[in-house]
Structure formats: C-alpha cells, structure tokens
Design a protein around this motif. Structure first.
Motif, PDB file in Angstrom:
ATOM      1  N   SER A  45     -19.322 -22.210 -22.608  1.00 47.97           N
ATOM      2  CA  SER A  45     -19.833 -21.326 -21.561  1.00 47.97           C
ATOM      3  C   SER A  45     -21.348 -21.173 -21.630  1.00 47.97           C
ATOM      4  O   SER A  45     -21.913 -20.274 -21.025  1.00 47.97           O
ATOM      5  CB  SER A  45     -19.171 -19.945 -21.674  1.00 47.97           C
ATOM      6  OG  SER A  45     -17.794 -20.022 -21.413  1.00 47.97           O
ATOM      7  N   LYS A  74     -25.412 -21.880 -21.100  1.00 48.04           N
ATOM      8  CA  LYS A  74     -26.165 -22.013 -19.854  1.00 48.04           C
ATOM      9  C   LYS A  74     -26.939 -23.337 -19.863  1.00 48.04           C
ATOM     10  O   LYS A  74     -28.122 -23.381 -20.184  1.00 48.04           O
ATOM     11  CB  LYS A  74     -27.111 -20.823 -19.683  1.00 48.04           C
ATOM     12  CG  LYS A  74     -26.418 -19.465 -19.666  1.00 48.04           C
ATOM     13  CD  LYS A  74     -27.428 -18.343 -19.517  1.00 48.04           C
ATOM     14  CE  LYS A  74     -26.769 -16.973 -19.527  1.00 48.04           C
ATOM     15  NZ  LYS A  74     -26.295 -16.601 -20.877  1.00 48.04           N
ATOM     16  N   ARG A 122     -21.398 -20.429 -11.962  1.00 45.84           N
ATOM     17  CA  ARG A 122     -20.477 -21.404 -12.547  1.00 45.84           C
ATOM     18  C   ARG A 122     -19.497 -21.851 -11.469  1.00 45.84           C
ATOM     19  O   ARG A 122     -18.586 -21.107 -11.101  1.00 45.84           O
ATOM     20  CB  ARG A 122     -19.734 -20.809 -13.746  1.00 45.84           C
ATOM     21  CG  ARG A 122     -20.662 -20.368 -14.874  1.00 45.84           C
ATOM     22  CD  ARG A 122     -19.898 -19.902 -16.097  1.00 45.84           C
ATOM     23  NE  ARG A 122     -20.790 -19.396 -17.125  1.00 45.84           N
ATOM     24  CZ  ARG A 122     -21.434 -20.164 -18.007  1.00 45.84           C
ATOM     25  NH1 ARG A 122     -21.255 -21.477 -17.976  1.00 45.84           N
ATOM     26  NH2 ARG A 122     -22.240 -19.640 -18.904  1.00 45.84           N
ATOM     27  N   CYS A 180     -24.665 -28.197 -12.752  1.00 45.04           N
ATOM     28  CA  CYS A 180     -25.515 -27.057 -13.117  1.00 45.04           C
ATOM     29  C   CYS A 180     -26.050 -26.374 -11.858  1.00 45.04           C
ATOM     30  O   CYS A 180     -26.194 -27.007 -10.805  1.00 45.04           O
ATOM     31  CB  CYS A 180     -26.674 -27.524 -13.988  1.00 45.04           C
ATOM     32  SG  CYS A 180     -26.176 -28.009 -15.654  1.00 45.04           S
ATOM     33  N   TYR A 196     -25.479 -16.232 -14.237  1.00 42.82           N
ATOM     34  CA  TYR A 196     -25.504 -17.698 -14.236  1.00 42.82           C
ATOM     35  C   TYR A 196     -24.340 -18.232 -13.400  1.00 42.82           C
ATOM     36  O   TYR A 196     -23.169 -17.973 -13.709  1.00 42.82           O
ATOM     37  CB  TYR A 196     -25.399 -18.212 -15.666  1.00 42.82           C
ATOM     38  CG  TYR A 196     -25.478 -19.711 -15.817  1.00 42.82           C
ATOM     39  CD1 TYR A 196     -26.710 -20.360 -15.919  1.00 42.82           C
ATOM     40  CD2 TYR A 196     -24.320 -20.485 -15.878  1.00 42.82           C
ATOM     41  CE1 TYR A 196     -26.782 -21.740 -16.068  1.00 42.82           C
ATOM     42  CE2 TYR A 196     -24.382 -21.865 -16.027  1.00 42.82           C
ATOM     43  CZ  TYR A 196     -25.617 -22.478 -16.119  1.00 42.82           C
ATOM     44  OH  TYR A 196     -25.675 -23.846 -16.259  1.00 42.82           O
ATOM     45  N   PRO A 237     -17.848 -26.412 -14.295  1.00 39.45           N
ATOM     46  CA  PRO A 237     -19.193 -25.844 -14.126  1.00 39.45           C
ATOM     47  C   PRO A 237     -20.128 -26.240 -15.265  1.00 39.45           C
ATOM     48  O   PRO A 237     -19.695 -26.444 -16.409  1.00 39.45           O
ATOM     49  CB  PRO A 237     -18.936 -24.328 -14.146  1.00 39.45           C
ATOM     50  CG  PRO A 237     -17.496 -24.177 -13.778  1.00 39.45           C
ATOM     51  CD  PRO A 237     -16.800 -25.379 -14.327  1.00 39.45           C
ATOM     52  N   ALA A 238     -21.418 -26.360 -14.940  1.00 37.90           N
ATOM     53  CA  ALA A 238     -22.466 -26.640 -15.936  1.00 37.90           C
ATOM     54  C   ALA A 238     -22.172 -27.898 -16.744  1.00 37.90           C
ATOM     55  O   ALA A 238     -22.500 -27.979 -17.923  1.00 37.90           O
ATOM     56  CB  ALA A 238     -22.660 -25.441 -16.863  1.00 37.90           C
TER      57      ALA A 238
END
Length: 245
Positions: A117, A119, A198, A186, A196, A12-13
């Motif tokens: 982690s 954002k 993920r 993202c 947020y 994620p991200a």
C-alpha cells in the motif's frame, strides 16, 4: 470484437510492460472511475524508436487525444490507433509525478511500513519497467495519461478535470506495429485528492479486425494516411503484413 485472448487487472500504484503484436487491440477499462494509466511506447526491435508526443499532437492539429487519433513514433510511424475512447479526452502533456511530488501531496512513501500500500510515483514506476529492457532516465519520453483530462482555463493555466473518467469507461488501442508498451497506474501528478488515489485498470487483448479503407483513424488527418504508409513500407521490409488498406 474478436474473442478475448487474455484479461488481467493492473492494481493501483502498480507498473507493468508487455509487447503487443501488430494486429492486436488492447481494451482498457476503468472499473471504478477516476483511474489514471500513464503509458509509453517503444519499438521492441529497435528501442531507439519510441513514442513522440510533439509529433503526435502537431501532425493531427490537436492538444487532446481521443478516438480517431493515432499515436506516433519519432520515426513517423503509427504505434497504435485510438479506436474507442469513452472519456473523450486523453491527457497528452502533464507527465508523471516523481518521488518529491508524491511526498509533498500525499506524504512520504515507506514500503517497510505500508508494504504493497506504499505511495509509488509514476516516474520511478516507469523507470523500473524500462530498466528491464536496458533503458534508463534518458529514455523516458513524454507519456500519455489515459482516463485523465488536463485542459486550460481562460487565463491559459492547466487544470485537472476531477471525475473525468466514469466507472466502466473503455479506451481501445489498436496496434499497427509490434510495440513494447510500458505503463503504470500511479496517480496523475495534478490530481487534487487529499488522500493518495488508488485505482486499478482492467486490461484485455483481442485480435484486431483488418483496417478498412474508410477507417476513422486512417482518414481523420491526411498525415495519418502517410503514417500508415510508413508502417506499410516498414512492415513489408521486415517481412510482416500490415493488415491494412
């Protein structure tokens, strides 16, 4: 489907890039549902040639993209064909979030506090990747958002479809020319989640089968036939085989 050449999981991200050779397919899987994969495409042999969203939509008479559609460069060539789309709708217009958008929706990012982690936002993620190839802000064209759907309501307002992609959904992109693929996991800029989002995406590469005369993407629009012909002439001039027709 041919044997898998490699498989990886994009967390994620995160952001990544790679050159996919002509004649290969990327198999993209949403493991848990709710993923978003923002993608851009460039010609690795001429980085001035890149994905063109307006031409892609206009020549195929569509607002959404899905199985049977082709993704065009600004030179009228087909980067890749969408040979499978379990979601039935790929967002073509909403773009990516920037730092301010993410901060306003989900709070400020802070790598020093949150480490991996943090954002991250799609705009900065894509910018980091294209910078590896000497590109910058001016080279960030309109992107695709795979596994996401944005449609219009009765008043013409854009609406994000929550829960559009289900766990295990697959999208396959068959590459018709060598292509630099830049992407990020993202979250979508219109995602209304309070926390947020993920979500990871699994990526595999396989060797494509030859494009048959009755291929769906080749024949879905007369314009696509011309796009494949542009590829054939370009690849013949560059000494590559199209594997087509």
């Amino acid at each position: 489907m041919a044997d898998t050449i490699f498989t990886d999981v994009i967390p994620p991200a995160a952001h990544w890039s790679m050159v996919v050779p002509q004649g290969h397919t990327l198999v993209l899987t949403d493991p848990d549902g709710g993923a978003n994969l923002s993608m851009l495409f460039y010609n690795p042999n001429n980085l001035l040639e890149r994905y063109n969203a307006p031409d892609t939509l206009k020549c195929q008479h569509t607002f959404k993209l899905t199985q049977g559609h082709c993704l065009y460069s600004d030179m009228g060539r087909v980067f890749c064909s969408i040979t499978r789309d379990d979601t039935g709708w790929i967002d073509s217009v909403a773009g990516v979030a920037n730092k301010a958008k993410v901060a306003s929706k989900w709070g400020k990012r802070d790598y020093q506090t949150d480490r991996n982690s943090w954002k991250q936002n799609g705009y900065d993620a894509l910018l980091v990747e294209v910078a590896k190839y000497g590109l910058g802000k001016k080279d960030l064209a309109a992107n695709l958002n795979l596994f996401s759907k944005v449609h219009t309501d009765a008043e013409g307002n854009l609406q994000f479809a929550t829960g559009h992609s289900k766990a295990g959904n697959v999208i396959e992109l068959r590459f018709e020319m060598d292509t630099l693929v830049v992407f990020t996991t993202c979250p979508h800029p219109m995602n209304p989640a309070t926390e947020y989002p993920r979500h990871s995406v699994q990526l595999s590469m396989v060797k494509s089968a030859a494009v048959a005369d009755d291929d769906t993407c080749l024949n879905s629009r007369p314009e696509n036939g011309r796009g494949f012909e542009n590829n054939r002439r370009y690849l013949a001039h560059s000494g590559h085989s199209t594997g087509c027709c």
